[in-house]
Motif scaffolding. Sequence first.
Motif, PDB file in Angstrom:
ATOM      1  N   GLN A 232       0.829  -1.199   0.000  1.00  0.00           N
ATOM      2  CA  GLN A 232       0.000   0.000   0.000  1.00  0.00           C
ATOM      3  C   GLN A 232       0.873   1.263   0.000  1.00  0.00           C
ATOM      4  O   GLN A 232       0.604   2.230  -0.701  1.00  0.00           O
ATOM      5  CB  GLN A 232      -0.928   0.007   1.226  1.00  0.00           C
ATOM      6  CG  GLN A 232      -2.030   1.060   1.157  1.00  0.00           C
ATOM      7  CD  GLN A 232      -2.974   0.826  -0.019  1.00  0.00           C
ATOM      8  OE1 GLN A 232      -3.409  -0.315  -0.284  1.00  0.00           O
ATOM      9  NE2 GLN A 232      -3.319   1.907  -0.742  1.00  0.00           N
ATOM     10  N   VAL A 233       1.954   1.210   0.820  1.00  0.00           N
ATOM     11  CA  VAL A 233       2.888   2.346   0.828  1.00  0.00           C
ATOM     12  C   VAL A 233       3.539   2.507  -0.542  1.00  0.00           C
ATOM     13  O   VAL A 233       3.720   3.621  -1.043  1.00  0.00           O
ATOM     14  CB  VAL A 233       3.955   2.139   1.912  1.00  0.00           C
ATOM     15  CG1 VAL A 233       5.014   3.242   1.848  1.00  0.00           C
ATOM     16  CG2 VAL A 233       3.326   2.122   3.290  1.00  0.00           C
ATOM     17  N   LEU A 234       3.897   1.385  -1.169  1.00  0.00           N
ATOM     18  CA  LEU A 234       4.536   1.406  -2.479  1.00  0.00           C
ATOM     19  C   LEU A 234       3.608   2.015  -3.519  1.00  0.00           C
ATOM     20  O   LEU A 234       4.046   2.707  -4.443  1.00  0.00           O
ATOM     21  CB  LEU A 234       4.940  -0.023  -2.863  1.00  0.00           C
ATOM     22  CG  LEU A 234       5.803  -0.196  -4.128  1.00  0.00           C
ATOM     23  CD1 LEU A 234       7.132   0.527  -3.980  1.00  0.00           C
ATOM     24  CD2 LEU A 234       6.041  -1.681  -4.398  1.00  0.00           C
ATOM     25  N   THR A 235       2.302   1.759  -3.339  1.00  0.00           N
ATOM     26  CA  THR A 235       1.315   2.304  -4.300  1.00  0.00           C
ATOM     27  C   THR A 235       1.031   3.782  -4.016  1.00  0.00           C
ATOM     28  O   THR A 235       1.034   4.617  -4.925  1.00  0.00           O
ATOM     29  CB  THR A 235       0.004   1.507  -4.221  1.00  0.00           C
ATOM     30  OG1 THR A 235       0.282   0.132  -4.518  1.00  0.00           O
ATOM     31  CG2 THR A 235      -1.007   2.045  -5.216  1.00  0.00           C
ATOM     32  N   ASP A 236       0.804   4.139  -2.725  1.00  0.00           N
ATOM     33  CA  ASP A 236       0.402   5.513  -2.394  1.00  0.00           C
ATOM     34  C   ASP A 236       1.584   6.480  -2.374  1.00  0.00           C
ATOM     35  O   ASP A 236       1.429   7.665  -2.737  1.00  0.00           O
ATOM     36  CB  ASP A 236      -0.281   5.540  -1.014  1.00  0.00           C
ATOM     37  CG  ASP A 236      -1.560   4.695  -0.997  1.00  0.00           C
ATOM     38  OD1 ASP A 236      -2.116   4.466  -2.086  1.00  0.00           O
ATOM     39  OD2 ASP A 236      -1.961   4.264   0.101  1.00  0.00           O
ATOM     40  N   ARG A 237       2.725   6.021  -1.872  1.00  0.00           N
ATOM     41  CA  ARG A 237       3.918   6.851  -1.727  1.00  0.00           C
ATOM     42  C   ARG A 237       3.605   8.157  -0.994  1.00  0.00           C
ATOM     43  O   ARG A 237       3.919   9.263  -1.425  1.00  0.00           O
ATOM     44  CB  ARG A 237       4.561   7.154  -3.083  1.00  0.00           C
ATOM     45  CG  ARG A 237       5.114   5.907  -3.776  1.00  0.00           C
ATOM     46  CD  ARG A 237       5.744   6.199  -5.116  1.00  0.00           C
ATOM     47  NE  ARG A 237       6.174   4.985  -5.790  1.00  0.00           N
ATOM     48  CZ  ARG A 237       7.399   4.450  -5.728  1.00  0.00           C
ATOM     49  NH1 ARG A 237       8.317   5.085  -5.043  1.00  0.00           N
ATOM     50  NH2 ARG A 237       7.689   3.323  -6.373  1.00  0.00           N
ATOM     51  N   GLN A 238       2.982   8.021   0.164  1.00  0.00           N
ATOM     52  CA  GLN A 238       2.629   9.158   1.007  1.00  0.00           C
ATOM     53  C   GLN A 238       3.052   8.882   2.449  1.00  0.00           C
ATOM     54  O   GLN A 238       3.189   7.733   2.861  1.00  0.00           O
ATOM     55  CB  GLN A 238       1.113   9.434   0.961  1.00  0.00           C
ATOM     56  CG  GLN A 238       0.599   9.862  -0.396  1.00  0.00           C
ATOM     57  CD  GLN A 238      -0.901  10.106  -0.386  1.00  0.00           C
ATOM     58  OE1 GLN A 238      -1.561   9.981   0.666  1.00  0.00           O
ATOM     59  NE2 GLN A 238      -1.466  10.475  -1.550  1.00  0.00           N
ATOM     60  N   TYR A 239       3.261   9.983   3.227  1.00  0.00           N
ATOM     61  CA  TYR A 239       3.574   9.848   4.643  1.00  0.00           C
ATOM     62  C   TYR A 239       2.275   9.696   5.414  1.00  0.00           C
ATOM     63  O   TYR A 239       1.721  10.646   5.948  1.00  0.00           O
ATOM     64  CB  TYR A 239       4.358  11.081   5.136  1.00  0.00           C
ATOM     65  CG  TYR A 239       5.712  11.241   4.470  1.00  0.00           C
ATOM     66  CD1 TYR A 239       6.779  10.436   4.866  1.00  0.00           C
ATOM     67  CD2 TYR A 239       5.906  12.187   3.472  1.00  0.00           C
ATOM     68  CE1 TYR A 239       8.015  10.578   4.263  1.00  0.00           C
ATOM     69  CE2 TYR A 239       7.148  12.321   2.882  1.00  0.00           C
ATOM     70  CZ  TYR A 239       8.189  11.504   3.266  1.00  0.00           C
ATOM     71  OH  TYR A 239       9.414  11.639   2.656  1.00  0.00           O
ATOM     72  N   ASP A 240       1.742   8.486   5.443  1.00  0.00           N
ATOM     73  CA  ASP A 240       0.458   8.238   6.088  1.00  0.00           C
ATOM     74  C   ASP A 240       0.612   7.161   7.170  1.00  0.00           C
ATOM     75  O   ASP A 240       1.731   6.809   7.565  1.00  0.00           O
ATOM     76  CB  ASP A 240      -0.597   7.826   5.040  1.00  0.00           C
ATOM     77  CG  ASP A 240      -0.142   6.667   4.172  1.00  0.00           C
ATOM     78  OD1 ASP A 240       0.887   6.007   4.534  1.00  0.00           O
ATOM     79  OD2 ASP A 240      -0.762   6.375   3.126  1.00  0.00           O
ATOM     80  N   TYR A 241      -0.503   6.614   7.600  1.00  0.00           N
ATOM     81  CA  TYR A 241      -0.485   5.607   8.659  1.00  0.00           C
ATOM     82  C   TYR A 241       0.289   4.374   8.243  1.00  0.00           C
ATOM     83  O   TYR A 241       1.084   3.833   9.024  1.00  0.00           O
ATOM     84  CB  TYR A 241      -1.938   5.239   9.009  1.00  0.00           C
ATOM     85  CG  TYR A 241      -2.042   4.120   9.996  1.00  0.00           C
ATOM     86  CD1 TYR A 241      -1.841   4.345  11.358  1.00  0.00           C
ATOM     87  CD2 TYR A 241      -2.328   2.811   9.571  1.00  0.00           C
ATOM     88  CE1 TYR A 241      -1.916   3.304  12.265  1.00  0.00           C
ATOM     89  CE2 TYR A 241      -2.406   1.767  10.478  1.00  0.00           C
ATOM     90  CZ  TYR A 241      -2.204   2.021  11.828  1.00  0.00           C
ATOM     91  OH  TYR A 241      -2.276   0.985  12.726  1.00  0.00           O
ATOM     92  N   ASN A 242       0.094   3.915   7.025  1.00  0.00           N
ATOM     93  CA  ASN A 242       0.815   2.726   6.545  1.00  0.00           C
ATOM     94  C   ASN A 242       2.325   2.972   6.537  1.00  0.00           C
ATOM     95  O   ASN A 242       3.124   2.112   6.906  1.00  0.00           O
ATOM     96  CB  ASN A 242       0.340   2.363   5.137  1.00  0.00           C
ATOM     97  CG  ASN A 242      -1.111   1.894   5.128  1.00  0.00           C
ATOM     98  OD1 ASN A 242      -1.578   1.263   6.079  1.00  0.00           O
ATOM     99  ND2 ASN A 242      -1.836   2.219   4.058  1.00  0.00           N
ATOM    100  N   HIS A 243       2.705   4.176   6.102  1.00  0.00           N
ATOM    101  CA  HIS A 243       4.130   4.529   6.088  1.00  0.00           C
ATOM    102  C   HIS A 243       4.706   4.491   7.503  1.00  0.00           C
ATOM    103  O   HIS A 243       5.811   3.975   7.737  1.00  0.00           O
ATOM    104  CB  HIS A 243       4.300   5.923   5.468  1.00  0.00           C
ATOM    105  CG  HIS A 243       5.707   6.428   5.513  1.00  0.00           C
ATOM    106  ND1 HIS A 243       6.248   7.109   6.597  1.00  0.00           N
ATOM    107  CD2 HIS A 243       6.727   6.360   4.601  1.00  0.00           C
ATOM    108  CE1 HIS A 243       7.483   7.430   6.377  1.00  0.00           C
ATOM    109  NE2 HIS A 243       7.810   6.991   5.132  1.00  0.00           N
TER     110      HIS A 243
END
Length: 436
Positions: A68-79
């Motif tokens: 999911q991080v690889l897809t979104d590439r955002q500093y979010d909860y998954n990151h």
Amino acid sequence: MRSYRYNPKRKIAFFILITVLILGLLTYLKIMLSHYTTEKASQITLAEQYIIMAETMADGLDKLTYEQVLTDRQYDYNHDMIKQYLAEFRTRINALYVYTLAFDETDVAKVLVASMPPGVNDRIMGIPCTVPPKQVDKAKHGQSYYTNVINDPNHGLYISIGVPFYNDAGKQLGVVAIDVDMNHLQVIGHEVVNSNRLILLVDILFVALLLSVIYTFHRWYRSSLKHDLVESETMYISEMSKILQSIKAGRHDLMNHLHVLRGLMDMKMYDRTNEYLKQISIDTRTLDLSTRIKNPVLMVLFQTKWQQAQTLNMEMTFDIDESNFSRVSSMDLVKIFSNLLDNAIEAVGTYEGDLPKSIHVMCKTVGSDYLFAVQNPTLLTAKDQRNWFQHNYTTKSKETVLRGNGLMIIKRTVDKYEGHIRSQYEDESVLIRITL
């Protein structure tokens, strides 16, 4: 113009200086090689240990969250979840950095999630990494990697290792990478060098001892060579002196004969002159060894000794085969027979017994050996026979340069060829046999 004087001490000093410089260079190279191999071995061992840690980290990583991080590439909860997982491992293994890398069609890897030490900016998603292209290519092909030591201005020396990881379908998601501090390797290298100081000191002492042995052997060899040269020169001068004496004696006899012949001719006593010439022809006996002895030096020596014996009213006979005795150097042949025949001539000259004053010489080849022998009459005491080959022992009352050393010279020469020398005394006759 200044003349150059050869100074052996200067040559020795130069040799020692060059040797010390070479020894110092070799020691320095050995220290550097030991330092390098120690650091390299430590680097490989450390890299292999951290590869195992990275594999463990990759196995425990939440692949779905990471995708999911690889897809979104955002500093979010998954990151943050992935970052927290990496931070726990970084603290546990005491690494500089722990992060993941993502690949594209280029040979440059980019950071996706990173755990940094406190105070260091960890929001570096998408920033190119310093992993060399060679290691990037290995990771793309599913291989683990480790780099050489990298010198960073901020963090000093470190190596980077990486382990590819995959989702359940077998698709490569990226690389778990760890940067490991290598500054402590310098300390290890210094410790190794310090621990090897004793070994290095032993090596230096061993080389110094080896040089001393070589130098001592060289001095001994030169001394032995000089001794042999002096011995050979002395014998050469002695033999030349005897040849000159023989020539002078022959010239003296010739002049006497010419005076007698001239007197007979002046008196016109032609018949008496003819008889005198016939008598000279009978009395003048010569020995032709040129067709019997192949070794020219030995031939000249025997001819000279025969003439010397003739002037002393001694008979000298020869039993010689056609060998040239090439296994023995000409100088050594002279050393053997010159001393043997000189001793024999002197012994016969002082002999007052009933045996004929004759000397018999033998030179033969028996199988693969050479047999040399000289037999002559003499009178020897029991002490003479016991001390026959003792250094400086002589049976003569008057000393000369070679007197007392002749038989020792023969013995040393025979020992040089690992031969044997035997003496036999019986019925006022001595026989010396040499086998080489």
